[in-house]
Design a protein around this motif. Structure first.
Motif, PDB file in Angstrom:
ATOM      1  N   ILE A 148       0.833  -1.200   0.000  1.00  0.00           N
ATOM      2  CA  ILE A 148       0.000   0.000   0.000  1.00  0.00           C
ATOM      3  C   ILE A 148       0.872   1.256   0.000  1.00  0.00           C
ATOM      4  N   VAL A 149       1.970   1.240   0.728  1.00  0.00           N
ATOM      5  CA  VAL A 149       2.882   2.390   0.742  1.00  0.00           C
ATOM      6  C   VAL A 149       3.473   2.589  -0.646  1.00  0.00           C
ATOM      7  N   SER A 150       3.900   1.517  -1.283  1.00  0.00           N
ATOM      8  CA  SER A 150       4.495   1.604  -2.609  1.00  0.00           C
ATOM      9  C   SER A 150       3.499   2.123  -3.641  1.00  0.00           C
ATOM     10  N   THR A 151       2.275   1.614  -3.607  1.00  0.00           N
ATOM     11  CA  THR A 151       1.289   2.033  -4.595  1.00  0.00           C
ATOM     12  C   THR A 151       0.801   3.460  -4.346  1.00  0.00           C
ATOM     13  N   THR A 152       0.675   3.855  -3.091  1.00  0.00           N
ATOM     14  CA  THR A 152       0.263   5.244  -2.839  1.00  0.00           C
ATOM     15  C   THR A 152       1.393   6.216  -3.178  1.00  0.00           C
ATOM     16  N   ASP A 153       2.639   5.781  -2.984  1.00  0.00           N
ATOM     17  CA  ASP A 153       3.771   6.618  -3.413  1.00  0.00           C
ATOM     18  C   ASP A 153       3.739   6.786  -4.930  1.00  0.00           C
ATOM     19  N   GLN A 154       3.432   5.712  -5.624  1.00  0.00           N
ATOM     20  CA  GLN A 154       3.332   5.765  -7.084  1.00  0.00           C
ATOM     21  C   GLN A 154       2.192   6.701  -7.495  1.00  0.00           C
ATOM     22  N   LEU A 155       1.079   6.614  -6.813  1.00  0.00           N
ATOM     23  CA  LEU A 155      -0.058   7.490  -7.108  1.00  0.00           C
ATOM     24  C   LEU A 155       0.313   8.948  -6.844  1.00  0.00           C
ATOM     25  N   ARG A 156       1.011   9.201  -5.764  1.00  0.00           N
ATOM     26  CA  ARG A 156       1.452  10.561  -5.434  1.00  0.00           C
ATOM     27  C   ARG A 156       2.387  11.097  -6.524  1.00  0.00           C
ATOM     28  N   ARG A 157       3.293  10.247  -7.005  1.00  0.00           N
ATOM     29  CA  ARG A 157       4.214  10.672  -8.074  1.00  0.00           C
ATOM     30  C   ARG A 157       3.451  11.024  -9.354  1.00  0.00           C
ATOM     31  N   VAL A 158       2.466  10.192  -9.693  1.00  0.00           N
ATOM     32  CA  VAL A 158       1.675  10.452 -10.896  1.00  0.00           C
ATOM     33  C   VAL A 158       0.906  11.767 -10.754  1.00  0.00           C
ATOM     34  N   LEU A 186     -10.804   6.627  -3.981  1.00  0.00           N
ATOM     35  CA  LEU A 186      -9.589   5.960  -3.514  1.00  0.00           C
ATOM     36  C   LEU A 186      -8.837   6.840  -2.512  1.00  0.00           C
ATOM     37  N   VAL A 187      -8.730   8.126  -2.804  1.00  0.00           N
ATOM     38  CA  VAL A 187      -8.060   9.047  -1.876  1.00  0.00           C
ATOM     39  C   VAL A 187      -8.799   9.048  -0.542  1.00  0.00           C
ATOM     40  N   ASP A 188     -10.117   9.087  -0.587  1.00  0.00           N
ATOM     41  CA  ASP A 188     -10.903   9.023   0.654  1.00  0.00           C
ATOM     42  C   ASP A 188     -10.621   7.733   1.411  1.00  0.00           C
ATOM     43  N   HIS A 189     -10.546   6.629   0.694  1.00  0.00           N
ATOM     44  CA  HIS A 189     -10.308   5.324   1.321  1.00  0.00           C
ATOM     45  C   HIS A 189      -8.917   5.249   1.959  1.00  0.00           C
ATOM     46  N   HIS A 217      -4.891   6.312 -14.133  1.00  0.00           N
ATOM     47  CA  HIS A 217      -6.041   5.401 -14.146  1.00  0.00           C
ATOM     48  C   HIS A 217      -5.589   3.963 -13.827  1.00  0.00           C
ATOM     49  N   ARG A 218      -4.473   3.552 -14.417  1.00  0.00           N
ATOM     50  CA  ARG A 218      -3.952   2.198 -14.143  1.00  0.00           C
ATOM     51  C   ARG A 218      -3.557   2.055 -12.675  1.00  0.00           C
ATOM     52  N   VAL A 219      -2.904   3.077 -12.132  1.00  0.00           N
ATOM     53  CA  VAL A 219      -2.487   3.017 -10.721  1.00  0.00           C
ATOM     54  C   VAL A 219      -3.715   2.963  -9.814  1.00  0.00           C
ATOM     55  N   VAL A 220      -4.720   3.775 -10.105  1.00  0.00           N
ATOM     56  CA  VAL A 220      -5.944   3.779  -9.300  1.00  0.00           C
ATOM     57  C   VAL A 220      -6.580   2.393  -9.325  1.00  0.00           C
ATOM     58  N   GLN A 221      -6.647   1.789 -10.509  1.00  0.00           N
ATOM     59  CA  GLN A 221      -7.224   0.444 -10.609  1.00  0.00           C
ATOM     60  C   GLN A 221      -6.405  -0.573  -9.818  1.00  0.00           C
ATOM     61  N   ASP A 222      -5.085  -0.486  -9.904  1.00  0.00           N
ATOM     62  CA  ASP A 222      -4.217  -1.418  -9.163  1.00  0.00           C
ATOM     63  C   ASP A 222      -4.415  -1.268  -7.657  1.00  0.00           C
ATOM     64  N   VAL A 223      -4.394  -0.038  -7.182  1.00  0.00           N
ATOM     65  CA  VAL A 223      -4.542   0.200  -5.745  1.00  0.00           C
ATOM     66  C   VAL A 223      -5.932  -0.238  -5.284  1.00  0.00           C
ATOM     67  N   ALA A 224      -6.952   0.090  -6.076  1.00  0.00           N
ATOM     68  CA  ALA A 224      -8.321  -0.307  -5.725  1.00  0.00           C
ATOM     69  C   ALA A 224      -8.415  -1.838  -5.633  1.00  0.00           C
ATOM     70  N   ARG A 225      -7.825  -2.517  -6.595  1.00  0.00           N
ATOM     71  CA  ARG A 225      -7.838  -3.987  -6.577  1.00  0.00           C
ATOM     72  C   ARG A 225      -7.132  -4.510  -5.323  1.00  0.00           C
ATOM     73  N   LEU A 265     -11.423  -2.888  -3.415  1.00  0.00           N
ATOM     74  CA  LEU A 265     -12.466  -1.944  -3.828  1.00  0.00           C
ATOM     75  C   LEU A 265     -12.950  -2.309  -5.234  1.00  0.00           C
ATOM     76  N   PRO A 266     -14.125  -1.846  -5.620  1.00  0.00           N
ATOM     77  CA  PRO A 266     -14.643  -2.137  -6.965  1.00  0.00           C
ATOM     78  C   PRO A 266     -13.694  -1.626  -8.052  1.00  0.00           C
ATOM     79  N   HIS A 267     -13.719  -2.274  -9.218  1.00  0.00           N
ATOM     80  CA  HIS A 267     -12.817  -1.893 -10.315  1.00  0.00           C
ATOM     81  C   HIS A 267     -13.100  -0.503 -10.865  1.00  0.00           C
ATOM     82  N   ASP A 268     -14.301   0.019 -10.633  1.00  0.00           N
ATOM     83  CA  ASP A 268     -14.651   1.349 -11.132  1.00  0.00           C
ATOM     84  C   ASP A 268     -14.472   2.446 -10.073  1.00  0.00           C
ATOM     85  N   THR A 269     -13.671   2.168  -9.064  1.00  0.00           N
ATOM     86  CA  THR A 269     -13.400   3.149  -8.009  1.00  0.00           C
ATOM     87  C   THR A 269     -12.718   4.377  -8.624  1.00  0.00           C
TER      88      THR A 269
END
Length: 173
Positions: free
Chosen positions: A10-20, A93-96, A72-80, A84-88
């Motif tokens: 989760i830390v790695s994927t949120t860091d990736q999301l932050r970078r994007v 996701l940020v709220d979650h 969009h890909r990162v959001v889907q990966d983190v949601a998965r 969370l649902p695939h259409d998150t």
């Protein structure tokens, strides 16, 4: 969080999301720079600059699309990973992730603010352009018109029959 999701993931994927999001915000700032350049060209009616500005803008918009696809890909990966649902959405996701990811909400808000500024400034430029079009239309219809019995000629010398035509704009023979 999803069942069994390692905290390192989760830390790695949120860091990736932050970078994007940071990349997307930086590209929005570049786009905003072109909007301001365009505004300066509009105000001075320097139409020779528009092509260069629009070429740079197109390049930045293509970059933004690439970044948005990556986001969009990162959001889907983190949601998965979080179960969370695939259409998150990004917002959902940020709220979650808010409680587990320090700084993600601030990064997201900063990106949203920059994107809104770009949209607002583009709308402002569109209004300026419409204003200029109105002035040009008025200039074209101002002045005396050519009445019956007068002829107009093209640049090649051919006679042309015109309806209501502005004398200031057309050459009369």
């Amino acid at each position: 969080m999803g069942v069994g999701m390692p905290s390192q993931t989760i830390v790695s994927t949120t860091d990736q999301l932050r970078r994007v999001l940071n990349e997307e915000e930086a590209a929005c700032r570049q786009l905003l720079d072109t909007v301001y350049e365009e505004r300066a060209a509009i105000r001075t009616v320097d139409i020779t600059r528009f092509h260069d500005i629009n070429c740079r803008r197109l390049s930045i918009l293509e970059l933004l699309q690439t970044i948005a696809d990556a986001r969009h890909r990162v959001v889907q990966d983190v949601a998965r990973h979080c179960g969370l649902p695939h259409d998150t959405s990004l917002h959902q996701l940020v709220d979650h992730l808010h409680a587990t990811s320090a700084g993600l909400r601030g990064c997201y808000q900063s990106y949203l603010t920059q994107a809104k500024t770009v949209r607002d400034e583009i709308k402002h430029n569109a209004g300026l352009i419409e204003g200029i079009r109105g002035v040009i239309d008025q200039a074209l219809s101002a002045g005396p018109t050519i009445g019956e019995g007068h002829e107009l000629y093209t640049a090649g010398g051919q006679s042309v029959a015109m309806g209501r035509t502005n004398v200031l704009i057309h050459q009369q023979g």
